[in-house]
Design an enzyme around this catalytic site. Structure first.
Site, PDB file in Angstrom:
ATOM      1  N   ASN A  31      -7.860   3.831   9.088  1.00 43.39           N
ATOM      2  CA  ASN A  31      -7.363   2.577   9.675  1.00 43.39           C
ATOM      3  C   ASN A  31      -7.591   2.501  11.177  1.00 43.39           C
ATOM      4  OD1 ASN A  31      -5.346   4.692   8.979  1.00 43.39           O
ATOM      5  ND2 ASN A  31      -4.035   3.548  10.381  1.00 43.39           N
ATOM      6  N   THR A  49      10.700  -7.584 -11.689  1.00 37.47           N
ATOM      7  CA  THR A  49      10.083  -8.872 -11.997  1.00 37.47           C
ATOM      8  C   THR A  49       8.862  -9.090 -11.109  1.00 37.47           C
ATOM      9  OG1 THR A  49      12.215  -9.735 -12.629  1.00 37.47           O
ATOM     10  CG2 THR A  49      10.528 -11.379 -12.121  1.00 37.47           C
ATOM     11  N   GLY A  95       0.823  -1.205   0.000  1.00 37.41           N
ATOM     12  CA  GLY A  95       0.000   0.000   0.000  1.00 37.41           C
ATOM     13  C   GLY A  95       0.862   1.263   0.000  1.00 37.41           C
ATOM     14  N   THR A  96       1.937   1.230   0.754  1.00 35.93           N
ATOM     15  CA  THR A  96       2.814   2.407   0.848  1.00 35.93           C
ATOM     16  C   THR A  96       3.386   2.754  -0.523  1.00 35.93           C
ATOM     17  OG1 THR A  96       3.363   1.801   3.119  1.00 35.93           O
ATOM     18  CG2 THR A  96       4.868   3.324   2.015  1.00 35.93           C
ATOM     19  N   GLN A 113      -7.795   0.197   3.654  1.00 32.73           N
ATOM     20  CA  GLN A 113      -8.683  -0.413   4.652  1.00 32.73           C
ATOM     21  C   GLN A 113     -10.094  -0.669   4.112  1.00 32.73           C
ATOM     22  OE1 GLN A 113      -7.793  -1.655   7.453  1.00 32.73           O
ATOM     23  NE2 GLN A 113      -5.763  -0.747   7.700  1.00 32.73           N
ATOM     24  N   GLY A 125      -2.408  -6.079  -0.188  1.00 25.66           N
ATOM     25  CA  GLY A 125      -2.832  -7.477  -0.070  1.00 25.66           C
ATOM     26  C   GLY A 125      -3.022  -7.958   1.354  1.00 25.66           C
ATOM     27  N   HIS A 126      -2.111  -7.552   2.260  1.00 22.22           N
ATOM     28  CA  HIS A 126      -2.145  -8.188   3.586  1.00 22.22           C
ATOM     29  C   HIS A 126      -3.300  -7.729   4.454  1.00 22.22           C
ATOM     30  CE1 HIS A 126      -0.094  -5.108   6.293  1.00 22.22           C
ATOM     31  NE2 HIS A 126       0.196  -4.605   5.100  1.00 22.22           N
ATOM     32  N   CYS A 181       4.144   4.507  22.068  1.00 20.16           N
ATOM     33  CA  CYS A 181       5.194   4.898  22.990  1.00 20.16           C
ATOM     34  C   CYS A 181       6.347   5.499  22.191  1.00 20.16           C
ATOM     35  CB  CYS A 181       5.651   3.679  23.782  1.00 20.16           C
ATOM     36  SG  CYS A 181       6.621   4.135  25.195  1.00 20.16           S
TER      37      CYS A 181
HETATM   38  N1  PLP Z   1      -2.797   3.044   4.155  1.00 15.67           N
HETATM   39  C1  PLP Z   1      -3.551   2.619   5.176  1.00 15.67           C
HETATM   40  C2  PLP Z   1      -4.871   3.272   5.430  1.00 15.67           C
HETATM   41  C3  PLP Z   1      -3.112   1.581   5.989  1.00 15.67           C
HETATM   42  O1  PLP Z   1      -3.869   1.169   7.011  1.00 15.67           O
HETATM   43  C4  PLP Z   1      -1.853   0.988   5.712  1.00 15.67           C
HETATM   44  C5  PLP Z   1      -1.333  -0.070   6.600  1.00 15.67           C
HETATM   45  O2  PLP Z   1      -1.658  -0.158   7.752  1.00 15.67           O
HETATM   46  C6  PLP Z   1      -1.110   1.453   4.625  1.00 15.67           C
HETATM   47  C7  PLP Z   1      -1.611   2.486   3.862  1.00 15.67           C
HETATM   48  C8  PLP Z   1       0.212   0.860   4.266  1.00 15.67           C
HETATM   49  O3  PLP Z   1       0.057  -0.390   3.644  1.00 15.67           O
HETATM   50  P1  PLP Z   1       1.289  -1.391   3.542  1.00 15.67           P
HETATM   51  O4  PLP Z   1       1.510  -1.946   4.905  1.00 15.67           O
HETATM   52  O5  PLP Z   1       0.874  -2.434   2.559  1.00 15.67           O
HETATM   53  O6  PLP Z   1       2.441  -0.592   3.041  1.00 15.67           O
END
Ligand code: PLP
Length: 394
Positions: free
Chosen positions: A150, A236, A71-72, A178, A199-200, A324
């Site tokens: 999230n 790849t 996602g990042t 999310q 995916g995760h 923390c």
């Molecule tokens: N965006 C949101 C709203 C998320 O909750 C997260 C992960 O918690 C991410 C982006 C980042 O996804 P990834 O862990 O696949 O980089």
């Protein structure tokens, strides 16, 4: 001890069907999908199928799906591309409650000469659409707003926001990490130009994501390299993960109803019981517009990390809304943006469920949590003060 896993917004278990679909691509069908030989070619066919499965989940066509690593990466690729495609525009609009994958990138871009508007939210985590409209200017290159938060699960009206951006010829990206798999999404009916997913969060493995790119949207690749993903993302292909994500997308589509009935009922029962049994507890976020699997609850005068530690002794996994940092407990940027008082924000816990949770697990949490809060409050000087104040008023 099998954990009672209520932390699915952090990550989710890989579905057994997904694992099974992936396995042959590690040891039997390990060809490079770009190879000329048919050993690799058969793998390419499966990647094509995964693209179709993702397209079906999102209401997109297969060519609009770009596989990324997470996602990042998708968030970074979308924002970088928009800025590269509109070099004359220097303004970014986003919100104060975005995930760091967007927020930290935008903060970095602000140090590189871009102007950043972070839209505020109200006490329920909602956007003010009039404020949003006023923030858009002819200099705005991109709007990036998350579909669902999230931490609280609050759902933003991104379809409406995208429509407004389109009227002003501004690119619109949504971080739907999310939202995908939890609420129905049909991109064909929207003006969203780019969307990120991971995916995760939907029972596929870690390390695979998607950037949806609407057909006709100008794109400048973030990872420059080989011709993979039609030159839009070098590297790849992560074949087993892509194939696993395809299966996860198909499962998510099939289970969308369960997510919005069974999972929602479990979440609602958990929430209702907690609020009834535990005094001075409160839900954070707009309950009328929320993901079906998420609840964020504050327990006044206790620290979230203490709750997590005691729940952990029973194998209950959740997250706290404070982290923390350098020895001090800081409430999350999301709860701070919502203006949640410190005594509430410190004791906030996010429970995020999935289709793999059961009624028995929820019963167990409802039984174990109240004494945990009692124990922690009995040690809290602030709770004692507040209790005696209540007694004086009685
Ligand atoms: N965006 C949101 C709203 C998320 O909750 C997260 C992960 O918690 C991410 C982006 C980042 O996804 P990834 O862990 O696949 O980089």
């Amino acid at each position: 001890m099998k954990p009672i896993y209520l932390d699915n917004n952090a990550t989710s278990q890989v579905a057994p069907e997904v694992m099974e679909a992936m396995l042959p691509y590690f040891h039997e069908l390990y060809g490079n999908p770009s190879s000329m030989h048919s050993f690799g070619g058969q793998v390419m066919k499966q990647i094509r199928k995964a693209r179709e499965q993702l397209g079906a989940l999102l209401g997109a066509s297969p060519e609009e799906i770009i596989f990324t690593s997470c996602g990042t990466e998708s968030d970074n690729a979308a924002i970088h591309s928009a800025l590269a495609s509109c070099p004359d525009k220097r303004h970014i609009v986003t919100s104060r409650v975005e995930h760091p994958a967007v927020r930290a990138l935008c903060a970095h871009l602000a140090t590189q000469g871009y102007r950043l508007t972070e839209l505020p939210v109200d006490g329920e985590g909602r956007l003010d659409m009039e404020h949003y409209k006023r923030a858009l200017t002819p200099d705005t290159a991109i709007v990036s707003l998350m579909w669902a938060n999230n931490e609280t699960g609050v759902v933003f009206p991104v379809e409406k926001a995208a429509e407004i951006a389109r009227e002003r010829h501004i690119l619109f990206h949504t971080d739907a990490v999310q939202a995908v798999g939890k609420i129905p999404i049909n991109l064909a009916n929207t003006h969203i130009d780019m969307l990120s997913l991971s995916g995760h969060k939907l029972h596929a493995p870690k390390g695979i994501g998607v950037l949806y790119l609407r057909k006709g949207t100008k794109f400048s690749p973030f990872l420059i390299g080989g011709h993979q993903e039609r030159g839009r993302r070098g590297g790849t292909e992560a074949t087993p993960s892509i194939i696993g994500l395809g299966v996860a997308a198909e499962l998510a589509q099939k289970k969308m109803d369960i997510e919005n009935t069974f999972v929602k009922e479990l979440r609602d029962r958990l929430e209702k019981s907690i609020l009834e049994i535990i005094p001075n507890s409160k839900v954070n976020g707009d309950r009328a517009s929320r993901l079906p699997n998420t609840t964020n609850i504050s327990f006044e005068f206790v620290e979230g990390e203490g709750i997590l530690l005691l729940m952990d002794e029973y194998g209950i996994c959740a997250s706290s809304g404070s982290a923390c940092t350098s020895g001090s407990l800081q409430p999350s940027h999301v709860l701070r943006a919502m203006g949640i008082p410190f005594t509430m924000a410190h004791g906030s816990i996010r429970f995020s469920l999935s289709v793999y949770n059961t009624d028995e697990e929820i019963d167990f949490v409802i039984e174990k949590l109240p004494p945990i809060i009692d124990t922690l409050r009995s040690m809290s000087p602030y709770w004692k003060v507040s209790e005696s104040r209540v007694r004086c008023q009685e």
